[in-house]
Motif scaffolding. Structure first.
Motif, PDB file in Angstrom:
ATOM      1  N   PHE A 136     -28.772  25.366  -2.541  1.00  0.00           N
ATOM      2  CA  PHE A 136     -28.331  26.751  -2.376  1.00  0.00           C
ATOM      3  C   PHE A 136     -26.915  26.796  -1.805  1.00  0.00           C
ATOM      4  CE2 PHE A 136     -32.690  29.080  -1.932  1.00  0.00           C
ATOM      5  CZ  PHE A 136     -32.943  28.817  -3.268  1.00  0.00           C
ATOM      6  N   TYR A 137     -26.654  25.933  -0.838  1.00  0.00           N
ATOM      7  CA  TYR A 137     -25.331  25.880  -0.205  1.00  0.00           C
ATOM      8  C   TYR A 137     -24.265  25.507  -1.242  1.00  0.00           C
ATOM      9  CZ  TYR A 137     -21.620  24.201   2.909  1.00  0.00           C
ATOM     10  OH  TYR A 137     -20.420  23.991   3.529  1.00  0.00           O
ATOM     11  N   VAL A 138     -24.528  24.483  -2.026  1.00  0.00           N
ATOM     12  CA  VAL A 138     -23.568  24.042  -3.044  1.00  0.00           C
ATOM     13  C   VAL A 138     -23.362  25.127  -4.095  1.00  0.00           C
ATOM     14  CG1 VAL A 138     -23.171  22.358  -4.885  1.00  0.00           C
ATOM     15  CG2 VAL A 138     -24.093  21.602  -2.679  1.00  0.00           C
ATOM     16  N   ASN A 139     -24.448  25.743  -4.534  1.00  0.00           N
ATOM     17  CA  ASN A 139     -24.342  26.798  -5.539  1.00  0.00           C
ATOM     18  C   ASN A 139     -23.576  27.997  -4.997  1.00  0.00           C
ATOM     19  OD1 ASN A 139     -24.908  27.801  -8.152  1.00  0.00           O
ATOM     20  ND2 ASN A 139     -26.588  29.010  -7.346  1.00  0.00           N
ATOM     21  N   ARG A 199     -21.422  46.982 -11.855  1.00  0.00           N
ATOM     22  CA  ARG A 199     -20.202  47.152 -11.067  1.00  0.00           C
ATOM     23  C   ARG A 199     -20.392  46.518  -9.697  1.00  0.00           C
ATOM     24  NH1 ARG A 199     -18.980  53.182 -10.541  1.00  0.00           N
ATOM     25  NH2 ARG A 199     -17.219  52.367  -9.323  1.00  0.00           N
ATOM     26  N   LYS A 200     -19.485  45.588  -9.356  1.00  0.00           N
ATOM     27  CA  LYS A 200     -19.591  44.842  -8.112  1.00  0.00           C
ATOM     28  C   LYS A 200     -18.256  44.886  -7.382  1.00  0.00           C
ATOM     29  CE  LYS A 200     -23.759  43.129  -9.064  1.00  0.00           C
ATOM     30  NZ  LYS A 200     -24.963  43.397  -8.261  1.00  0.00           N
ATOM     31  N   SER A 201     -18.328  44.662  -6.056  1.00  0.00           N
ATOM     32  CA  SER A 201     -17.108  44.598  -5.265  1.00  0.00           C
ATOM     33  C   SER A 201     -16.373  43.284  -5.463  1.00  0.00           C
ATOM     34  CB  SER A 201     -17.430  44.787  -3.772  1.00  0.00           C
ATOM     35  OG  SER A 201     -17.964  46.069  -3.540  1.00  0.00           O
ATOM     36  N   ILE A 202     -17.094  42.233  -5.855  1.00  0.00           N
ATOM     37  CA  ILE A 202     -16.468  40.947  -6.159  1.00  0.00           C
ATOM     38  C   ILE A 202     -16.914  40.515  -7.541  1.00  0.00           C
ATOM     39  CG2 ILE A 202     -16.417  40.290  -3.719  1.00  0.00           C
ATOM     40  CD1 ILE A 202     -18.723  38.365  -4.313  1.00  0.00           C
ATOM     41  N   TYR A 203     -16.221  39.517  -8.086  1.00  0.00           N
ATOM     42  CA  TYR A 203     -16.539  39.033  -9.422  1.00  0.00           C
ATOM     43  C   TYR A 203     -17.817  38.195  -9.370  1.00  0.00           C
ATOM     44  CZ  TYR A 203     -15.863  37.098 -14.096  1.00  0.00           C
ATOM     45  OH  TYR A 203     -16.032  36.753 -15.409  1.00  0.00           O
ATOM     46  N   PHE A 204     -18.797  38.554 -10.188  1.00  0.00           N
ATOM     47  CA  PHE A 204     -20.048  37.809 -10.274  1.00  0.00           C
ATOM     48  C   PHE A 204     -20.012  36.928 -11.521  1.00  0.00           C
ATOM     49  CE2 PHE A 204     -23.703  39.232  -7.533  1.00  0.00           C
ATOM     50  CZ  PHE A 204     -22.911  39.813  -6.566  1.00  0.00           C
ATOM     51  N   SER A 205     -19.847  35.620 -11.324  1.00  0.00           N
ATOM     52  CA  SER A 205     -19.903  34.701 -12.450  1.00  0.00           C
ATOM     53  C   SER A 205     -21.358  34.454 -12.824  1.00  0.00           C
ATOM     54  CB  SER A 205     -19.210  33.383 -12.102  1.00  0.00           C
ATOM     55  OG  SER A 205     -19.763  32.820 -10.932  1.00  0.00           O
ATOM     56  N   ASN A 206     -21.620  34.437 -14.127  1.00  0.00           N
ATOM     57  CA  ASN A 206     -22.994  34.176 -14.542  1.00  0.00           C
ATOM     58  C   ASN A 206     -23.302  32.691 -14.421  1.00  0.00           C
ATOM     59  OD1 ASN A 206     -21.493  33.188 -16.628  1.00  0.00           O
ATOM     60  ND2 ASN A 206     -22.393  34.469 -18.218  1.00  0.00           N
ATOM     61  N   GLY A 207     -24.564  32.340 -14.616  1.00  0.00           N
ATOM     62  CA  GLY A 207     -24.956  30.950 -14.463  1.00  0.00           C
ATOM     63  C   GLY A 207     -26.352  30.717 -14.986  1.00  0.00           C
ATOM     64  N   LEU A 208     -26.755  29.458 -14.969  1.00  0.00           N
ATOM     65  CA  LEU A 208     -28.096  29.098 -15.421  1.00  0.00           C
ATOM     66  C   LEU A 208     -29.151  29.776 -14.556  1.00  0.00           C
ATOM     67  CD1 LEU A 208     -29.735  27.292 -17.365  1.00  0.00           C
ATOM     68  CD2 LEU A 208     -29.603  25.484 -15.632  1.00  0.00           C
ATOM     69  N   LEU A 209     -28.916  29.786 -13.229  1.00  0.00           N
ATOM     70  CA  LEU A 209     -29.811  30.469 -12.305  1.00  0.00           C
ATOM     71  C   LEU A 209     -29.052  31.608 -11.637  1.00  0.00           C
ATOM     72  CD1 LEU A 209     -31.670  27.518 -10.526  1.00  0.00           C
ATOM     73  CD2 LEU A 209     -32.398  28.851 -12.510  1.00  0.00           C
ATOM     74  N   GLU A 210     -29.660  32.782 -11.640  1.00  0.00           N
ATOM     75  CA  GLU A 210     -29.065  33.963 -11.005  1.00  0.00           C
ATOM     76  C   GLU A 210     -30.136  34.624 -10.140  1.00  0.00           C
ATOM     77  OE1 GLU A 210     -25.879  34.950 -14.573  1.00  0.00           O
ATOM     78  OE2 GLU A 210     -27.812  35.976 -14.550  1.00  0.00           O
ATOM     79  N   LEU A 261     -31.937  22.552 -10.759  1.00  0.00           N
ATOM     80  CA  LEU A 261     -31.305  23.536 -11.629  1.00  0.00           C
ATOM     81  C   LEU A 261     -30.170  24.262 -10.908  1.00  0.00           C
ATOM     82  CD1 LEU A 261     -34.460  24.998 -13.423  1.00  0.00           C
ATOM     83  CD2 LEU A 261     -32.742  23.453 -14.372  1.00  0.00           C
ATOM     84  N   CYS A 262     -30.321  24.461  -9.599  1.00  0.00           N
ATOM     85  CA  CYS A 262     -29.238  25.054  -8.805  1.00  0.00           C
ATOM     86  C   CYS A 262     -27.998  24.175  -8.834  1.00  0.00           C
ATOM     87  CB  CYS A 262     -29.682  25.246  -7.357  1.00  0.00           C
ATOM     88  SG  CYS A 262     -30.441  26.838  -7.010  1.00  0.00           S
ATOM     89  N   LEU A 263     -28.198  22.884  -8.657  1.00  0.00           N
ATOM     90  CA  LEU A 263     -27.064  21.962  -8.684  1.00  0.00           C
ATOM     91  C   LEU A 263     -26.427  21.929 -10.069  1.00  0.00           C
ATOM     92  CD1 LEU A 263     -28.460  18.993  -6.552  1.00  0.00           C
ATOM     93  CD2 LEU A 263     -26.843  20.777  -5.855  1.00  0.00           C
ATOM     94  N   LEU A 264     -27.243  21.982 -11.113  1.00  0.00           N
ATOM     95  CA  LEU A 264     -26.701  22.028 -12.464  1.00  0.00           C
ATOM     96  C   LEU A 264     -25.887  23.305 -12.671  1.00  0.00           C
ATOM     97  CD1 LEU A 264     -26.447  20.946 -15.324  1.00  0.00           C
ATOM     98  CD2 LEU A 264     -28.672  22.000 -15.848  1.00  0.00           C
ATOM     99  N   THR A 265     -26.376  24.424 -12.147  1.00  0.00           N
ATOM    100  CA  THR A 265     -25.635  25.689 -12.222  1.00  0.00           C
ATOM    101  C   THR A 265     -24.276  25.559 -11.557  1.00  0.00           C
ATOM    102  OG1 THR A 265     -27.695  26.974 -12.230  1.00  0.00           O
ATOM    103  CG2 THR A 265     -25.685  28.134 -11.613  1.00  0.00           C
ATOM    104  N   ALA A 266     -24.247  24.932 -10.381  1.00  0.00           N
ATOM    105  CA  ALA A 266     -22.987  24.751  -9.658  1.00  0.00           C
ATOM    106  C   ALA A 266     -22.023  23.873 -10.449  1.00  0.00           C
ATOM    107  CB  ALA A 266     -23.255  24.146  -8.289  1.00  0.00           C
ATOM    108  N   VAL A 267     -22.530  22.791 -11.040  1.00  0.00           N
ATOM    109  CA  VAL A 267     -21.679  21.901 -11.832  1.00  0.00           C
ATOM    110  C   VAL A 267     -21.089  22.650 -13.025  1.00  0.00           C
ATOM    111  CG1 VAL A 267     -21.688  19.884 -13.348  1.00  0.00           C
ATOM    112  CG2 VAL A 267     -22.826  19.779 -11.123  1.00  0.00           C
ATOM    113  N   LEU A 268     -21.912  23.427 -13.720  1.00  0.00           N
ATOM    114  CA  LEU A 268     -21.424  24.194 -14.866  1.00  0.00           C
ATOM    115  C   LEU A 268     -20.374  25.211 -14.445  1.00  0.00           C
ATOM    116  CD1 LEU A 268     -24.784  24.770 -16.781  1.00  0.00           C
ATOM    117  CD2 LEU A 268     -22.951  23.176 -17.360  1.00  0.00           C
ATOM    118  N   ARG A 269     -20.542  25.800 -13.277  1.00  0.00           N
ATOM    119  CA  ARG A 269     -19.563  26.774 -12.791  1.00  0.00           C
ATOM    120  C   ARG A 269     -18.247  26.091 -12.430  1.00  0.00           C
ATOM    121  NH1 ARG A 269     -22.632  29.353  -9.252  1.00  0.00           N
ATOM    122  NH2 ARG A 269     -23.240  31.030 -10.682  1.00  0.00           N
TER     123      ARG A 269
END
Length: 203
Positions: free
Chosen positions: A119-122, A145-156, A184-192
């Protein structure tokens, strides 16, 4: 991955309720605080082994998390509101796994530590991407609509809610579920990170 797919179904009723609440003076920050309180109560229920109560509180917490944005859109979106929303989400995401670890450290400790680390890495990849996206003046309404940019990912958010619901329904399966989700969280972070390298390397 699923957030953008379910938004067309959940946004209309949330927006109607958010508009109704905003007209009555309810502030988005109050709804965020309520969602955080419900999430921490869910963690306490996990710690006590009250699984159905934990499940109900998790779902109520995430309902409030979706509703605060609807209230903000019906009244005023603020930078602090976006910050507080992200802060509350991360506290909630940490509290539930921590409760499982504290409930049974011997059985759940290692898997729980791996899950929290993922979770920390993601989160680091998510916030880092948001900073670069803001610098590049990127905008997207795919996640609403968000105050910051929300990048999509494998896990949201949707996948995380499903994961927490599964933990409440099958608490004895915490270790395998946590290991799978953490991976899967770590994979999401790597893809991002790879996406950031492609988009921002020349910045």
């Amino acid at each position: 991955m699923l957030d953008s797919r379910i938004r067309p179904f959940i946004d209309p009723p949330l927006n109607r309720l958010g508009h109704w609440l905003a007209l009555r003076g309810v502030r988005a920050d109050w709804v965020t605080a309520l969602g955080l309180a419900l999430g921490l109560a869910a963690a306490a229920a996990v710690l006590g082994g009250f699984w159905l109560l934990a499940l109900g509180l998790v779902l109520a917490s995430r309902l409030a998390d979706g509703l605060d944005g609807a209230v903000a859109r019906a009244s005023e979106i603020s930078d602090f509101g976006g910050f507080f929303d992200i802060f509350a989400d991360f506290v909630f995401y940490a509290a539930i796994p921590l409760a499982f670890v504290l409930a049974d450290p011997a059985a759940n400790g290692a898997a729980g530590a791996f899950l929290l680390a993922s979770f920390y890495v993601n989160a680091a990849s998510f916030l880092g991407f948001a900073i670069l996206a803001e610098k590049a003046r990127m905008r997207s309404d795919v996640q609403g609509r968000k105050s910051i940019y929300f990048s999509n990912g494998l896990l949201e958010g949707t996948e995380t809610i499903i994961f927490f619901v599964a933990l409440c329904l099958f608490p004895a399966a915490f270790v395998p579920l946590a290991l799978i989700f953490a991976s899967l969280c770590l994979l999401t972070a790597v893809l991002r990170v790879l996406a950031a390298a492609r988009l921002f390397r020349r910045g």
